[in-house]
Design an enzyme around this catalytic site. Sequence first.
Site, PDB file in Angstrom:
ATOM      1  N   CYS A  50       0.730 -16.643   0.295  1.00 13.47           N
ATOM      2  CA  CYS A  50       0.344 -17.903  -0.342  1.00 13.47           C
ATOM      3  C   CYS A  50       0.852 -17.979  -1.769  1.00 13.47           C
ATOM      4  O   CYS A  50       0.915 -19.072  -2.341  1.00 13.47           O
ATOM      5  CB  CYS A  50      -1.173 -18.066  -0.313  1.00 13.47           C
ATOM      6  N   GLU A 114      -5.218  -7.184  -8.026  1.00 14.57           N
ATOM      7  CA  GLU A 114      -5.753  -7.347  -6.669  1.00 14.57           C
ATOM      8  C   GLU A 114      -4.977  -6.478  -5.692  1.00 14.57           C
ATOM      9  O   GLU A 114      -3.772  -6.280  -5.834  1.00 14.57           O
ATOM     10  CB  GLU A 114      -5.730  -8.822  -6.259  1.00 14.57           C
ATOM     11  N   GLN A 120      -0.002  -7.136   2.588  1.00 15.96           N
ATOM     12  CA  GLN A 120       1.094  -8.053   2.873  1.00 15.96           C
ATOM     13  C   GLN A 120       2.442  -7.336   2.860  1.00 15.96           C
ATOM     14  O   GLN A 120       3.312  -7.596   3.696  1.00 15.96           O
ATOM     15  CB  GLN A 120       1.114  -9.199   1.858  1.00 15.96           C
ATOM     16  N   GLY A 190     -10.186 -21.176   9.591  1.00 14.42           N
ATOM     17  CA  GLY A 190      -9.162 -20.158   9.794  1.00 14.42           C
ATOM     18  C   GLY A 190      -9.806 -18.792   9.959  1.00 14.42           C
ATOM     19  O   GLY A 190     -10.695 -18.428   9.181  1.00 14.42           O
TER      20      GLY A 190
END
Length: 441
Positions: A50, A114, A120, A190
């Site tokens: 994102c 983070e 990812q 989601g």
Amino acid sequence: MKLLAVGASYRTAPVAVLEQLAVAPADLTRTLDRLVAQPYVSEAVLVSTCNRVEVYAAVSGFHGGLGDICAVLAEQADAAPATLANHLYVHYDAAAVDHVFRVAAGLDSMVVGEAQILGQLRDAYHWATGADSAGRLLHELMQQALRVGKRAHAETGIDRAGQSVVSAALNLAAEQLDGTLAGRPALVVGAGAMGALGVATLSRLGAGPLTVTNRGTGRAERLAESYGASAVPMTELADALSTVDIVVAATAATEPVLTEPVVRRALAGRGAGRGPLVLLDLAVPRDVGPGVADLPGVEVIDIDRMATVLAGGPAATDAAAVDGIVTAEVESFLTWLRGADVAPTVAALRGRADDVVAAELGRLVQRRPDFTDDQRAEVARTVHRVVQRLLHQPTVRVRQLAAEPGGDQYAALLRELFDLQVPQTSPVDTVPDITSDQGER
């Protein structure tokens, strides 16, 4: 072979551009195949979250590789390369390694520190491995990057400021709802990695009752059951919206799911006197459709807004500690890279020497058929020892020189002097699962 990192992130591009560049999971293999089919690109890893879309590639030339990667990104975005140029950043060789390691350590994230980006990166690495687009160079780069990320969180206090994007977004949402989410009914749209993180964080913050919806009802039901929430089908989205104060939207849909008509129907069913309906849009492409933010009684917090509101980061000492880890690991990787470049050349040189020795021994046997087997063996051992002693010091020294900055010239010089043909090294076969953290998206 050289390293090249090309991409766009929340720092350089608005959500609209990231939406254009975003690669859905169903298209990842095709896009990786397209990248390695380019003339200057031999290996590729693609990260699409994102907050960023980046290509890490092994290329045979800077300008050619950059042109190839930009062409594929432009094709993905259905835009002219010149349109994307202002939003892309480019890192080459040592700078590319530094960038990848900083990403892994959380230093380049919207919420500094983070840890979700580790998941990812791991997923992107596995995709590239499955598509056979990662060779020896990118295998080593990605495995080292994941280790750097782990070190940063294990050895420093960066986790103190390293909240997830979901946590940061919910903190912003709380400001719209009297400072707390406790007791606030919430809906998560989601049931993927980000949705699961949303449910977990809302539950931890005391929000409730919690509802989950997803296009695949089975997945929504399993996620809801894990947290004592309820699941509803996506067809009942408007009704579910009318009963909540906070929504976390994080689907992989290619079109908005929270459209203006859907939200209007929800607002009509909420009744008067309730506070704002806060929509957290953490998806790229966006889940909240055009016009929704203009509706009365609605607050939309998306990636663009988070980028402008979030500020600060870890303490200076923690940031400096992570920078130190990254700097040391970059130098370690570059040392390996320079050594890896010369190793096949040294092997080829020794192989050439062995071939010469074998040929000469063969001729000796033909000229002196009277030699016994023991005599031939002794001659062979003597010749091999002479050759190995002659090669030992030069090969040790060239390995030492190759580990220094600019050391790749020594391998090239050896290849030129001895006319050596050095084959490409085979890719690494194993891909360790270094981290199980959830991804940014």
